[in-house]
Design an enzyme around this catalytic site. Sequence first.
Site, PDB file in Angstrom:
ATOM      1  N   ASP A 132     -24.613 -13.236 -18.788  1.00 52.23           N
ATOM      2  CA  ASP A 132     -25.609 -14.286 -19.061  1.00 52.23           C
ATOM      3  C   ASP A 132     -26.877 -13.946 -18.291  1.00 52.23           C
ATOM      4  OD1 ASP A 132     -26.808 -16.677 -19.914  1.00 52.23           O
ATOM      5  OD2 ASP A 132     -24.970 -17.806 -19.718  1.00 52.23           O
ATOM      6  N   ASP A 133     -27.673 -14.954 -17.921  1.00 56.70           N
ATOM      7  CA  ASP A 133     -28.958 -14.705 -17.272  1.00 56.70           C
ATOM      8  C   ASP A 133     -28.776 -13.912 -15.974  1.00 56.70           C
ATOM      9  OD1 ASP A 133     -30.176 -16.283 -19.259  1.00 56.70           O
ATOM     10  OD2 ASP A 133     -29.865 -18.103 -18.078  1.00 56.70           O
TER      11      ASP A 133
END
Length: 469
Positions: free
Chosen positions: A254-255
């Site tokens: 993810d981020d």
Amino acid sequence: MECCRQLVVLVDVLLVLAFCGHIAWTVKASSECKQALSREIRPHSVAITEFGAVGDGVTLNTKAFQNAIFYLNSFSDKGGAKLFVPAGRWLTGSFDLISHLTLWLDKDAVILGSDNPDDWPVVDPLPSYGRGVELPGGRHRSLIYGRNLTDVIITGDNGTIDGQGSVWWNWFKRKTLDYTRPHLVELMNSTGVVISNLTFLNSPFWTIHPVYCSHVIVQNVTILAPPDSPNTDGINPDSSNDVCIEDCYISTGDDLIAIKSGWDEYGISFARPSTNIIIRRLIGHNRNGSGIAIGSEMSGGVSEVYAENLYFFYSSTAITIKTARGRGGYVRNIYILNVTLVGVDTAIRFDSTFSPHPDDFYDPNALPVIERITIKDVIGNNIKVAGLLKGIEGDTFHHVCLLNIALTVTSGSPWNCSYIQGYSAMVSPETCEPLKESIYPNHSSDCYHLSNHLRSSGNQNKGSWLHSW
């Protein structure tokens, strides 16, 4: 198979570093955060083995960590203490840190998170979220945890903290969790935090989460998780101020970095913004998130973010602001420059439809204020889309400024913009209509620039905290 996958990732890291070796910022030591090194000497030190710990990867050592830290607490007013973790594989459940402590990992030391959820106690939700991020109610406490602390250092000779998150990812995918998954490291309401010179693997959820913290340094860390691991964000400063992140490599599901400040009505009420966030020399990639994201939980406000010398490759999105109706809050005074992109799907994205809400009590009329966002000096090859910049009807995002951006884009429609107002100069391919008005000569004062940032907060940043280390 897991060993092979990690080997492939490490080879990728080496190739990227070799490819970028001609770029000074990929290898140059930090001048802003190096003060952390001077704080690592403690007058008292013990090894975890003195408390009965066994580094065989099988014996559960939670009590040993807890007892060692309880013992070291007696030295907190005597210059602090160091807990040394030697070579070995040290299986443990969640344990608490204390003030004036250095947790030091030998280069061959691995702290392993237990795969038994009972070893990760359930704690109350954060007040700025009102509930667990994934499920109503509480959340599992992080593997390494602390609250209301001062002067905490987590470091070593590139030792490893491995959350063994695959069991948690499977439970999440099967929807069999009773509570929100734990982070790997979470520090709450703490000040003077340093996390450096370590490798973090396979977090069950977000990896490093400073929340309600101030004066935080994260430096020279590697964070790895498989590309399909859900929500394994790298570093998430959350309702925190004066945060410096430098010289990191992150490859997760993810981020890489996500700046947050609370969720809808709970974040608005708690009113603790994230501000004065500095990010330098970041390299990484992912397939399901962003290089740098702001939001989507940003209801307490985010401002004064300065990010430079970023390299993102084969990633979903490089730079993202995520928000929605009902969030409230603000994102303002953001300055991002010197960005290199290779094989990125979307270079810049403003997503105003990121609409999961904690409950039905949020105010749909609480509109976020997004303004004074400057992105400068970006180059990119093999980019699918240059920008998807979508504000909210009746809530235009103002003073978005793009300067000196050159992208090789494969899409026939490189820009898609709505409810956006701003300016541009030297952007290729040509930007969307709402941003076509030139920055120069009339609108440079409308764009947020580094010089403005230094005038408004530089004395506070460098005088009050960076040089105080």
